[in-house]
Write an enzyme that holds these catalytic residues in place. Structure first.
Site, short mmCIF file in Angstrom:
data_model
loop_
_atom_site.label_atom_id
_atom_site.label_comp_id
_atom_site.label_asym_id
_atom_site.label_seq_id
_atom_site.Cartn_x
_atom_site.Cartn_y
_atom_site.Cartn_z
N CYS A 20 -3.67 7.70 -8.55
CA CYS A 20 -3.68 7.32 -9.86
C CYS A 20 -5.03 6.40 -9.84
O CYS A 20 -6.05 6.77 -8.98
CB CYS A 20 -2.59 6.48 -10.52
N ASN A 23 -4.25 2.66 -7.98
CA ASN A 23 -3.03 2.66 -6.75
C ASN A 23 -2.32 1.40 -6.68
O ASN A 23 -2.08 0.84 -5.72
CB ASN A 23 -4.18 2.79 -5.84
N CYS A 25 0.21 1.03 -9.58
CA CYS A 25 1.12 1.22 -10.58
C CYS A 25 1.82 2.54 -10.18
O CYS A 25 3.11 2.66 -9.75
CB CYS A 25 0.96 0.97 -12.02
N ARG A 26 1.33 3.74 -10.68
CA ARG A 26 1.88 4.89 -10.83
C ARG A 26 2.05 5.65 -9.54
O ARG A 26 3.04 6.11 -8.92
CB ARG A 26 1.26 5.75 -11.60
N SER A 27 0.93 5.75 -8.55
CA SER A 27 0.84 6.42 -7.43
C SER A 27 1.66 5.74 -6.43
O SER A 27 2.71 6.42 -5.52
CB SER A 27 -0.51 6.87 -6.92
N ASP A 136 -0.15 5.52 -18.10
CA ASP A 136 -0.63 4.23 -17.41
C ASP A 136 0.45 3.04 -18.13
O ASP A 136 0.08 2.69 -19.16
CB ASP A 136 -2.03 4.04 -17.70
P1 4NP Z 1 -2.49 2.69 -11.93
O1 4NP Z 1 -2.49 1.55 -13.07
O2 4NP Z 1 -3.57 3.45 -12.02
O3 4NP Z 1 -1.21 3.24 -12.10
O4 4NP Z 1 -2.29 1.82 -10.70
C1 4NP Z 1 -3.67 0.79 -13.32
C2 4NP Z 1 -4.09 -0.33 -12.66
C3 4NP Z 1 -4.91 -1.04 -12.77
C4 4NP Z 1 -5.70 -0.86 -13.89
C5 4NP Z 1 -5.62 0.37 -14.54
C6 4NP Z 1 -4.47 1.05 -14.25
N1 4NP Z 1 -6.99 -1.55 -14.20
O5 4NP Z 1 -7.74 -1.12 -15.06
O6 4NP Z 1 -7.53 -2.59 -13.50
#
Ligand code: 4NP
Length: 169
Positions: A20, A23, A25-27, A136
């Site tokens: 994702c 790295n 939340c989703r992955s 997200d």
């Molecule tokens: P992820 O979520 O891609 O599912 O880990 C996010 C985590 C951090 C951010 C965006 C999405 N950020 O902008 O910091």
């Protein structure tokens, strides 16, 4: 047969990387769920399971506290430490699962010589209910994290079911 499929043995475990943006939340949720399902099935020696982000903002961090709380409520542990997805990962893994179309495009761009297209897929290509992005959840409330968990629960279940027939005990 899909090009990412191959015979899976203990000597040559199947390598998956969930990807994702951050790295955190989703992955990590997809990774934790897949580890959980593989352990439940007693198949841990047949898989190598990892996750990574296309961005480096959160390198070294554990999974987001809301992702962890949601997973824990369902009895799933998220062991990941955030790292950035790097070019050698394209070679290393058998299957690379992008959480959304931006992640997917970023991975394809990294693969300039188009050597690895067949092993890069959208995670929700495995979702039996609906294709598209894993949304997200980072800027939203807990409901978004639960929604992500449910999407990834059924997507990783379907993925494992597709890989199982290729395991040779
Ligand atoms: P992820 O979520 O891609 O599912 O880990 C996010 C985590 C951090 C951010 C965006 C999405 N950020 O902008 O910091």
């Amino acid at each position: 047969m899909n090009s990412y499929l191959r015979t899976i043995t203990k000597e040559d475990p199947y390598k998956l990387c969930f990807v994702c943006l951050g790295n955190i939340c989703r992955s990590p949720t997809a990774e934790g769920l897949f580890i959980h399902k593989v352990k439940e099935a007693g198949l841990e020696s047949f898989f190598y399971i990892d996750s990574a982000g296309t961005a480096a903002y959160h390198v070294g961090e554990g999974a987001n506290s809301k992702s962890q709380a949601t997973a824990n409520q369902h009895g799933v542990h998220l062991p990941s430490r955030a790292r950035k997805f790097e070019y050698p990962d394209l070679e290393e893994f058998d299957l690379i699962l992008a959480m959304d179309f931006q992640n997917f495009t970023d991975l394809l761009e990294m693969d300039k010589k188009e050597k690895f297209r067949g092993k890069i897929s959208m995670m929700r290509n495995f979702d039996p209910i609906e294709k598209g992005n894993v949304p997200d959840p980072y800027y939203g409330g807990l409901q978004g994290f639960e929604n992500v968990f449910q999407i990834l629960d059924r997507s990783t279940e379907a993925l494992l079911n597709e890989l199982k027939p290729h395991i040779k005990e």
